[in-house]
Design an enzyme around this catalytic site. Structure first.
Site, PDB file in Angstrom:
ATOM      1  N   LYS A  59       0.793  -1.231   0.000  1.00 58.50           N
ATOM      2  CA  LYS A  59       0.000   0.000   0.000  1.00 58.50           C
ATOM      3  C   LYS A  59       0.832   1.292   0.000  1.00 58.50           C
ATOM      4  O   LYS A  59       0.318   2.378   0.276  1.00 58.50           O
ATOM      5  CB  LYS A  59      -1.001   0.035   1.173  1.00 58.50           C
ATOM      6  CG  LYS A  59      -1.823  -1.230   1.386  1.00 58.50           C
ATOM      7  CD  LYS A  59      -2.290  -1.907   0.135  1.00 58.50           C
ATOM      8  CE  LYS A  59      -3.412  -1.242  -0.588  1.00 58.50           C
ATOM      9  NZ  LYS A  59      -3.806  -2.055  -1.798  1.00 58.50           N
ATOM     10  N   THR A  62       3.020   0.868  -4.834  1.00 62.13           N
ATOM     11  CA  THR A  62       3.717  -0.072  -5.718  1.00 62.13           C
ATOM     12  C   THR A  62       3.126  -0.071  -7.135  1.00 62.13           C
ATOM     13  O   THR A  62       3.876  -0.050  -8.118  1.00 62.13           O
ATOM     14  CB  THR A  62       3.621  -1.512  -5.142  1.00 62.13           C
ATOM     15  OG1 THR A  62       3.592  -1.435  -3.717  1.00 62.13           O
ATOM     16  CG2 THR A  62       4.779  -2.356  -5.591  1.00 62.13           C
ATOM     17  N   TRP A  64       1.558   2.234  -8.676  1.00 60.97           N
ATOM     18  CA  TRP A  64       1.872   3.511  -9.313  1.00 60.97           C
ATOM     19  C   TRP A  64       3.310   3.498  -9.851  1.00 60.97           C
ATOM     20  O   TRP A  64       3.553   3.799 -11.017  1.00 60.97           O
ATOM     21  CB  TRP A  64       1.692   4.597  -8.254  1.00 60.97           C
ATOM     22  CG  TRP A  64       1.693   6.011  -8.704  1.00 60.97           C
ATOM     23  CD1 TRP A  64       1.671   6.485  -9.983  1.00 60.97           C
ATOM     24  CD2 TRP A  64       1.704   7.152  -7.838  1.00 60.97           C
ATOM     25  NE1 TRP A  64       1.654   7.849  -9.972  1.00 60.97           N
ATOM     26  CE2 TRP A  64       1.673   8.281  -8.669  1.00 60.97           C
ATOM     27  CE3 TRP A  64       1.719   7.324  -6.455  1.00 60.97           C
ATOM     28  CZ2 TRP A  64       1.669   9.575  -8.140  1.00 60.97           C
ATOM     29  CZ3 TRP A  64       1.707   8.608  -5.940  1.00 60.97           C
ATOM     30  CH2 TRP A  64       1.685   9.724  -6.764  1.00 60.97           C
ATOM     31  N   HIS A 109       6.791  -7.225  -2.109  1.00 58.97           N
ATOM     32  CA  HIS A 109       6.667  -6.697  -0.741  1.00 58.97           C
ATOM     33  C   HIS A 109       7.427  -7.578   0.244  1.00 58.97           C
ATOM     34  O   HIS A 109       7.402  -7.309   1.444  1.00 58.97           O
ATOM     35  CB  HIS A 109       5.200  -6.663  -0.313  1.00 58.97           C
ATOM     36  CG  HIS A 109       4.286  -5.941  -1.250  1.00 58.97           C
ATOM     37  ND1 HIS A 109       4.519  -4.655  -1.675  1.00 58.97           N
ATOM     38  CD2 HIS A 109       3.122  -6.318  -1.846  1.00 58.97           C
ATOM     39  CE1 HIS A 109       3.533  -4.281  -2.487  1.00 58.97           C
ATOM     40  NE2 HIS A 109       2.686  -5.271  -2.612  1.00 58.97           N
ATOM     41  N   SER A 139      -5.108   2.321   4.075  1.00 57.99           N
ATOM     42  CA  SER A 139      -5.205   1.690   2.760  1.00 57.99           C
ATOM     43  C   SER A 139      -5.228   0.163   2.897  1.00 57.99           C
ATOM     44  O   SER A 139      -6.003  -0.530   2.221  1.00 57.99           O
ATOM     45  CB  SER A 139      -4.018   2.140   1.903  1.00 57.99           C
ATOM     46  OG  SER A 139      -4.115   1.648   0.602  1.00 57.99           O
ATOM     47  N   PHE A 233      -3.641   9.446 -10.673  1.00 56.20           N
ATOM     48  CA  PHE A 233      -4.561   8.521  -9.999  1.00 56.20           C
ATOM     49  C   PHE A 233      -5.845   8.261 -10.803  1.00 56.20           C
ATOM     50  O   PHE A 233      -6.228   7.121 -11.027  1.00 56.20           O
ATOM     51  CB  PHE A 233      -4.901   9.044  -8.592  1.00 56.20           C
ATOM     52  CG  PHE A 233      -5.884   8.170  -7.885  1.00 56.20           C
ATOM     53  CD1 PHE A 233      -5.488   6.950  -7.347  1.00 56.20           C
ATOM     54  CD2 PHE A 233      -7.223   8.532  -7.758  1.00 56.20           C
ATOM     55  CE1 PHE A 233      -6.398   6.107  -6.707  1.00 56.20           C
ATOM     56  CE2 PHE A 233      -8.140   7.706  -7.118  1.00 56.20           C
ATOM     57  CZ  PHE A 233      -7.716   6.493  -6.588  1.00 56.20           C
ATOM     58  N   MET A 236      -5.309   6.192 -13.928  1.00 54.13           N
ATOM     59  CA  MET A 236      -5.024   4.784 -13.626  1.00 54.13           C
ATOM     60  C   MET A 236      -6.274   4.074 -13.118  1.00 54.13           C
ATOM     61  O   MET A 236      -6.551   2.948 -13.497  1.00 54.13           O
ATOM     62  CB  MET A 236      -3.865   4.660 -12.625  1.00 54.13           C
ATOM     63  CG  MET A 236      -2.515   4.759 -13.329  1.00 54.13           C
ATOM     64  SD  MET A 236      -1.115   4.395 -12.269  1.00 54.13           S
ATOM     65  CE  MET A 236      -1.242   2.633 -12.024  1.00 54.13           C
ATOM     66  N   GLY A 260      -6.219   7.462  -3.299  1.00 52.53           N
ATOM     67  CA  GLY A 260      -5.016   8.048  -3.884  1.00 52.53           C
ATOM     68  C   GLY A 260      -4.636   9.401  -3.318  1.00 52.53           C
ATOM     69  O   GLY A 260      -4.192  10.281  -4.052  1.00 52.53           O
TER      70      GLY A 260
HETATM   71  N1  LIG Z   1      -1.579   6.605  -9.736  1.00 50.15           N
HETATM   72  C1  LIG Z   1      -1.730   6.678  -8.435  1.00 50.15           C
HETATM   73  N2  LIG Z   1      -1.607   7.850  -7.791  1.00 50.15           N
HETATM   74  C2  LIG Z   1      -1.771   7.942  -6.463  1.00 50.15           C
HETATM   75  N3  LIG Z   1      -2.078   6.880  -5.665  1.00 50.15           N
HETATM   76  C3  LIG Z   1      -2.197   5.689  -6.276  1.00 50.15           C
HETATM   77  C4  LIG Z   1      -2.030   5.519  -7.653  1.00 50.15           C
HETATM   78  N4  LIG Z   1      -2.210   4.233  -7.955  1.00 50.15           N
HETATM   79  C5  LIG Z   1      -2.504   3.601  -6.807  1.00 50.15           C
HETATM   80  N5  LIG Z   1      -2.500   4.479  -5.790  1.00 50.15           N
HETATM   81  C6  LIG Z   1      -2.793   4.216  -4.385  1.00 50.15           C
HETATM   82  O1  LIG Z   1      -1.742   3.441  -3.800  1.00 50.15           O
HETATM   83  C7  LIG Z   1      -2.306   2.582  -2.797  1.00 50.15           C
HETATM   84  C8  LIG Z   1      -2.044   1.144  -3.184  1.00 50.15           C
HETATM   85  O2  LIG Z   1      -0.686   0.900  -2.915  1.00 50.15           O
HETATM   86  P1  LIG Z   1       0.082  -0.321  -3.587  1.00 50.15           P
HETATM   87  O3  LIG Z   1       0.017  -0.196  -5.043  1.00 50.15           O
HETATM   88  O4  LIG Z   1       1.420  -0.360  -2.958  1.00 50.15           O
HETATM   89  O5  LIG Z   1      -0.830  -1.540  -3.113  1.00 50.15           O
HETATM   90  S1  LIG Z   1      -0.422  -3.082  -3.099  1.00 50.15           S
HETATM   91  O6  LIG Z   1       0.162  -3.359  -1.781  1.00 50.15           O
HETATM   92  O7  LIG Z   1       0.509  -3.343  -4.177  1.00 50.15           O
HETATM   93  O8  LIG Z   1      -1.713  -3.793  -3.254  1.00 50.15           O
HETATM   94  C9  LIG Z   1      -3.793   2.892  -2.756  1.00 50.15           C
HETATM   95  O9  LIG Z   1      -3.912   3.932  -1.810  1.00 50.15           O
HETATM   96  P2  LIG Z   1      -5.292   4.353  -1.115  1.00 50.15           P
HETATM   97  O10 LIG Z   1      -6.120   5.012  -2.161  1.00 50.15           O
HETATM   98  O11 LIG Z   1      -4.895   5.320  -0.024  1.00 50.15           O
HETATM   99  O12 LIG Z   1      -5.917   3.119  -0.578  1.00 50.15           O
HETATM  100  C10 LIG Z   1      -4.027   3.358  -4.181  1.00 50.15           C
HETATM  101  O13 LIG Z   1      -5.195   4.092  -4.370  1.00 50.15           O
END
Ligand SMILES: Nc1ncnc2c1ncn2[C@@H]1O[C@H](COP(=O)(O)OS(=O)(=O)O)[C@@H](OP(=O)(O)O)[C@H]1O
Length: 295
Positions: A59, A62, A64, A109, A139, A233, A236, A260
């Site tokens: 979370k 990753t 992104w 992870h 998250s 965000f 995506m 996001g």
């Molecule tokens: N493009 C972009 N911009 C900003 N934020 C983004 C983006 N893509 C994914 N997210 C947010 O990142 C959170 C997910 O984290 P991970 O990708 O590490 O999740 S995982 O562990 O691989 O499942 C999760 O955060 P939260 O929205 O706070 O739950 C996603 O919404």
């Protein structure tokens, strides 16, 4: 399969795969081939010289950074047609791993001790991503609540403690983070690139430019701007959520791209929970040599 329902003492449980005391996700709704033995074999998987590895606690952003890095490596802002789980070490079989076309942008992870054992000796480029652990906690709560395989129906009021104790898949954020800090400190010659979710939010163009340099690429300002835009965000969420397997999600509603935002924790934590979190954070991170700028 050694499936374990982790009880945090509140009576609520979270379903994981336990391998030698380590908690991994089961991945059993999509990756039905995920097995204990396969997981144990990851240290023997061969890396290639041009592999890039995104390492982050769950979370932290990753998806992104995987999307951004893949576009940079492809030198194209065309949408990546796959989801990041297709390049995620612990979600794959060795055969699937070997079949990913190079140059590979991998992600994981799991901690270094469970990763391919050549990671450091091969000088594999590592992008290490951090995020405010309070936002990670929120998250992760939503992730556990919405994904079928966890069979989790807990309340946030109990979840903060669960998170602080590391009673989740991938274990404790503190252990994960402190372990990587030490590895980074002890290996000053290794190509590590530190990024944060918060910096990516506040200045994606500069951060993607820095990442491009780290990857040894000469990306034009136009390409960087286009990648920032495509990996925003909302773009995506719109284009990647439909690639998710609806079977994975409760009510068949994919929720990987949730909110996001930076600082959503303020909408979830009570003052008492936040203070308790800070106390534990300050205690556990007292010997940390890194500066965390969390808002
Ligand atoms: N493009 C972009 N911009 C900003 N934020 C983004 C983006 N893509 C994914 N997210 C947010 O990142 C959170 C997910 O984290 P991970 O990708 O590490 O999740 S995982 O562990 O691989 O499942 C999760 O955060 P939260 O929205 O706070 O739950 C996603 O919404």
């Amino acid at each position: 399969m050694p499936i374990k329902n982790i009880d945090d003492g509140s009576g609520e449980t979270l379903r994981v795969l336990e391998v030698d005391g380590y908690f991994a996700p089961t991945f059993d709704t999509v990756f039905q081939n995920q097995q204990e033995e396969e997981f144990r074999s990851i240290p023997n998987w061969p890396l290639k010289p041009d592999d890039v590895l995104i390492c982050a606690y769950p979370k932290a952003g990753t998806h992104w950074l995987w999307e951004v890095s893949s576009m940079l490596v492809n030198q194209s802002a065309d949408r990546v047609k796959l989801i990041k789980e297709t390049a995620m070490l612990e979600a794959l079989t060795e055969e699937q791993f070997r079949n990913i076309p190079s140059p590979r942008v991998l992600n994981t992870h799991i901690p270094l001790r469970l990763m391919p054992k050549d990671t450091l000796s091969n000088k594999t480029k590592i992008v290490f991503v951090q995020r405010n652990p309070k936002d990670i906690c929120v998250s992760f709560f939503n992730h556990h609540s919405k994904i079928v395989e966890y069979d989790f129906n807990g309340k946030f009021e109990n979840y903060v403690n669960r998170f602080l104790k590391g009673l989740v898949d991938y274990g404790s954020w503190f252990e994960y983070t402190l372990e990587w800090e030490k590895i980074i400190r002890d290996n000053p010659e290794h190509p590590f690139h530190m990024m944060s979710y918060e910096d990516m939010k506040s200045d994606p163009i500069s951060e993607i430019g820095r990442l491009s340099e780290f990857l040894g690429l000469k990306s034009s300002p136009e390409l960087i701007a286009e990648i920032a835009d495509k990996c925003d965000f909302s773009a995506m969420k719109k284009e990647k959520d439909p690639l998710e397997n609806t079977k994975d999600w409760k009510d068949a509603k994919p929720g990987m791209y949730r909110k996001g935002q930076v600082g959503d924790w303020k909408n979830w934590f009570t003052v008492a929970q936040s203070e308790y979190f800070d106390t534990v954070f300050n205690q556990r991170m007292k010997d940390s040599s890194f500066t965390y700028r969390f808002s």
